[in-house]
Design a protein around this motif. Structure first.
Motif, PDB file in Angstrom:
ATOM      1  N   HIS A   8       0.798  -1.189   0.113  1.00  0.00           N
ATOM      2  CA  HIS A   8      -0.118   0.088  -0.048  1.00  0.00           C
ATOM      3  C   HIS A   8       0.784   1.394  -0.092  1.00  0.00           C
ATOM      4  O   HIS A   8       0.464   2.261  -0.512  1.00  0.00           O
ATOM      5  N   PHE A   9       2.103   1.273   0.533  1.00  0.00           N
ATOM      6  CA  PHE A   9       2.904   2.282   0.624  1.00  0.00           C
ATOM      7  C   PHE A   9       4.173   2.254  -0.505  1.00  0.00           C
ATOM      8  O   PHE A   9       4.319   3.528  -0.756  1.00  0.00           O
ATOM      9  N   VAL A  71       6.314   3.764 -11.164  1.00  0.00           N
ATOM     10  CA  VAL A  71       7.512   3.575 -10.121  1.00  0.00           C
ATOM     11  C   VAL A  71       8.459   2.636 -10.411  1.00  0.00           C
ATOM     12  O   VAL A  71       9.668   2.511 -10.509  1.00  0.00           O
ATOM     13  N   ASP A  72       7.942   1.421 -10.853  1.00  0.00           N
ATOM     14  CA  ASP A  72       8.570   0.291 -11.275  1.00  0.00           C
ATOM     15  C   ASP A  72       7.652  -0.839 -11.721  1.00  0.00           C
ATOM     16  O   ASP A  72       6.953  -1.710 -10.862  1.00  0.00           O
ATOM     17  N   ALA A  73       7.231  -0.799 -13.192  1.00  0.00           N
ATOM     18  CA  ALA A  73       6.489  -1.785 -13.768  1.00  0.00           C
ATOM     19  C   ALA A  73       6.696  -3.117 -13.373  1.00  0.00           C
ATOM     20  O   ALA A  73       5.534  -4.056 -13.324  1.00  0.00           O
ATOM     21  N   LYS A  74       7.785  -3.739 -13.419  1.00  0.00           N
ATOM     22  CA  LYS A  74       8.003  -4.920 -13.265  1.00  0.00           C
ATOM     23  C   LYS A  74       7.473  -5.503 -11.611  1.00  0.00           C
ATOM     24  O   LYS A  74       7.249  -6.527 -11.385  1.00  0.00           O
ATOM     25  N   ILE A  75       7.514  -4.484 -10.803  1.00  0.00           N
ATOM     26  CA  ILE A  75       7.061  -4.952  -9.265  1.00  0.00           C
ATOM     27  C   ILE A  75       5.688  -4.470  -9.129  1.00  0.00           C
ATOM     28  O   ILE A  75       4.800  -5.046  -8.661  1.00  0.00           O
ATOM     29  N   GLY A  76       5.374  -3.084  -9.754  1.00  0.00           N
ATOM     30  CA  GLY A  76       4.060  -2.505  -9.701  1.00  0.00           C
ATOM     31  C   GLY A  76       3.118  -3.141 -10.152  1.00  0.00           C
ATOM     32  O   GLY A  76       1.953  -2.999  -9.519  1.00  0.00           O
ATOM     33  N   PHE A  77       3.069  -3.842 -11.224  1.00  0.00           N
ATOM     34  CA  PHE A  77       1.816  -4.488 -12.020  1.00  0.00           C
ATOM     35  C   PHE A  77       1.363  -5.510 -10.807  1.00  0.00           C
ATOM     36  O   PHE A  77       0.082  -5.754 -10.704  1.00  0.00           O
ATOM     37  N   GLU A  79       2.059  -5.756  -7.687  1.00  0.00           N
ATOM     38  CA  GLU A  79       1.622  -4.984  -6.538  1.00  0.00           C
ATOM     39  C   GLU A  79       0.332  -4.448  -6.474  1.00  0.00           C
ATOM     40  O   GLU A  79      -0.519  -4.318  -5.758  1.00  0.00           O
ATOM     41  N   SER A  80       0.053  -3.936  -7.785  1.00  0.00           N
ATOM     42  CA  SER A  80      -1.240  -3.523  -7.813  1.00  0.00           C
ATOM     43  C   SER A  80      -2.457  -4.392  -7.928  1.00  0.00           C
ATOM     44  O   SER A  80      -3.548  -4.208  -7.155  1.00  0.00           O
ATOM     45  N   TYR A  81      -2.297  -5.682  -8.281  1.00  0.00           N
ATOM     46  CA  TYR A  81      -3.269  -6.661  -8.189  1.00  0.00           C
ATOM     47  C   TYR A  81      -3.195  -7.263  -6.710  1.00  0.00           C
ATOM     48  O   TYR A  81      -4.293  -7.060  -6.023  1.00  0.00           O
ATOM     49  N   PHE A 376      -1.709 -14.047  -7.745  1.00  0.00           N
ATOM     50  CA  PHE A 376      -0.846 -13.520  -8.928  1.00  0.00           C
ATOM     51  C   PHE A 376       0.144 -14.269  -9.316  1.00  0.00           C
ATOM     52  O   PHE A 376       0.526 -14.454 -10.175  1.00  0.00           O
ATOM     53  N   TYR A 377       0.902 -14.921  -8.135  1.00  0.00           N
ATOM     54  CA  TYR A 377       2.195 -15.750  -8.621  1.00  0.00           C
ATOM     55  C   TYR A 377       1.616 -16.857  -9.370  1.00  0.00           C
ATOM     56  O   TYR A 377       2.264 -17.141 -10.257  1.00  0.00           O
ATOM     57  N   LEU A 378       0.730 -17.677  -8.782  1.00  0.00           N
ATOM     58  CA  LEU A 378       0.358 -18.922  -9.841  1.00  0.00           C
ATOM     59  C   LEU A 378      -0.170 -18.493 -11.162  1.00  0.00           C
ATOM     60  O   LEU A 378      -0.080 -19.202 -12.041  1.00  0.00           O
TER      61      LEU A 378
END
Length: 401
Positions: A8-9, A71-77, A79-81, A376-378
């Motif tokens: 969230h942050f 901020v960082d698409a590879k992580i943010g996508f 994290e958004s889910y 999301f991982y699976l």
């Protein structure tokens, strides 16, 4: 900081985040305009080239979604889910078209800027002997009960190998294990080393062939359950589990088996891993190796990047490519087979079991953010194998006499 607080942050307060968000939104709109998906936004706006039957991605909070991508698409996508900024009832179906075009989602002229925006893997997650234990602990020691609630009765956490027309996951896992044991030439009287115990099923099946197997793990949770399962099978006189890093192993073995452990070794230690196989294998011996792979050009382009998978699931992990395996091994590859689509089927069944058993999993202290993380991982992994971006191979190596 908890997982929920991290999501969230995150890093939304970085300078120029509004500019980054606008750029991310433009790139996302460009990327999805030809994808066979339907993207919906509040207010009724629709993106994507998918028709009425196409999977739907619902962006619930666009501002937060594009900020995280910026901020960082590879992580943010991902994290958004996890945060609920977007959702889908067909997660793997939505992610598969993205995976198919992974190399071209960002326009080629902009790919040159990757080195300026990609985060690097933290030095704290290097796979030193101590670092590897810490990395493994963060995933495999979460809870044996968690894994028991989405794996099948064999407690096997790797790609299955389905017989034609079969959907029986436990049967497919045993078929996979038998395939890797066959590649390693395991038979009665064989001295076998397993690198990466899992929860003991391979050791049990090797011992039932009459082999003497030593299995190495650096997960205390896995060791405890594997030993219990081996004892319950009445095979403790043939199979033993040791809490040991592969780098500390000694002795000589007729066969070595390792199933989807090499992904946790890390690029820095690939030479050490393959040297250990050569050092521990007797002349004329064989190795059965199962490894997840990615295209070699993508490996070269992304091997130093820090991704959502690193941050939340497999710290310190790194997939190989088939050419990377061929170049690093001193042993001759005698046999190989691909199980990529079998892994997609495996992951779909895991996902279904996870959802069906969520109330039991939640009772062990896992919250809704963890649930979305695991979904999301699976789904992310299933999409990778369905699209062909990822593959998994069984290799049979042999050492000259």
């Amino acid at each position: 900081m908890t997982i929920a607080e991290t999501v969230h942050f995150g890093r939304l307060s970085l300078p120029n985040s509004a500019v980054r968000a606008r750029i991310a939104e433009a790139l996302f709109r460009h990327a999805v305009r030809t994808l066979p998906v339907r993207v919906t936004l509040p207010g009724g706006e629709r993106l994507g080239a998918g028709g009425p039957e196409a999977p739907v991605m619902r962006i619930v909070r666009p501002q937060a979604f594009f900020h995280r991508l910026g901020v960082d698409a590879k992580i943010g996508f991902g994290e958004s889910y996890m945060a609920g900024d977007w959702t889908s009832s067909q997660l793997a179906d939505v992610l598969t078209p993205f995976a198919r075009r992974m190399a071209t989602l960002i326009p080629k002229p902009l790919q040159a800027f990757r080195r300026f925006v990609d985060l690097r893997q933290p030095s704290a997650e290097r796979n030193t002997v101590d670092g590897a234990r810490a990395n493994i602990h963060r995933h495999y020691d979460l809870s044996n009960d968690l894994f028991a609630n989405f794996l099948d009765e064999t407690m096997t956490y790797s790609a299955a190998w389905f017989a034609p027309g079969s959907t029986d996951l436990a049967e497919a896992q045993r078929r996979k294990i038998d395939g890797i044991l066959d590649y390693a030439g395991v038979r009665e009287g064989s001295r076998v080393l397993e690198i990466g115990t899992g929860w003991g099923e391979l050791s049990i099946r090797a011992a039932r062939r009459g082999a003497h197997i030593t299995s190495l793990t650096i997960s205390t949770e896995q060791k405890a359950l594997a030993e219990r399962r081996i004892a319950e099978a009445g095979l403790a006189h043939l199979a033993k589990v040791e809490l040991m890093d592969y780098r500390d192993a000694t002795g000589t073995y007729d066969a070595i088996v390792s199933v989807e452990m090499i992904e946790a070794v890390g690029k820095e230690y690939w030479p050490t891993y393959f040297a250990a196989l050569d050092r521990l294998l007797a002349p004329g011996g064989r190795v059965g190796l199962q490894a997840i792979t990615m295209p070699h050009d993508r490996l070269m382009a992304t091997s130093d990047s820090y991704t959502w998978i690193h941050k939340y699931v497999f710290p310190g992990g790194q997939l190989l490519s088939v050419p990377a395996i061929e170049r690093h091994s001193r042993l001759r590859i005698a046999e190989r087979r691909s199980l990529g689509l079998d892994y997609a089927h495996t992951l779909r069944q895991w996902h279904q079991r996870f959802e069906a058993n969520w109330s039991t999993i939640a009772a062990h202290g896992f919250d809704g953010t963890f649930k979305r993380m695991w979904e999301f991982y699976l789904g992310y992994c299933e999409a990778g194998f369905r699209s062909g971006y990822l593959d998994v191979w069984q290799f049979g190596f042999e050492k000259a006499r």
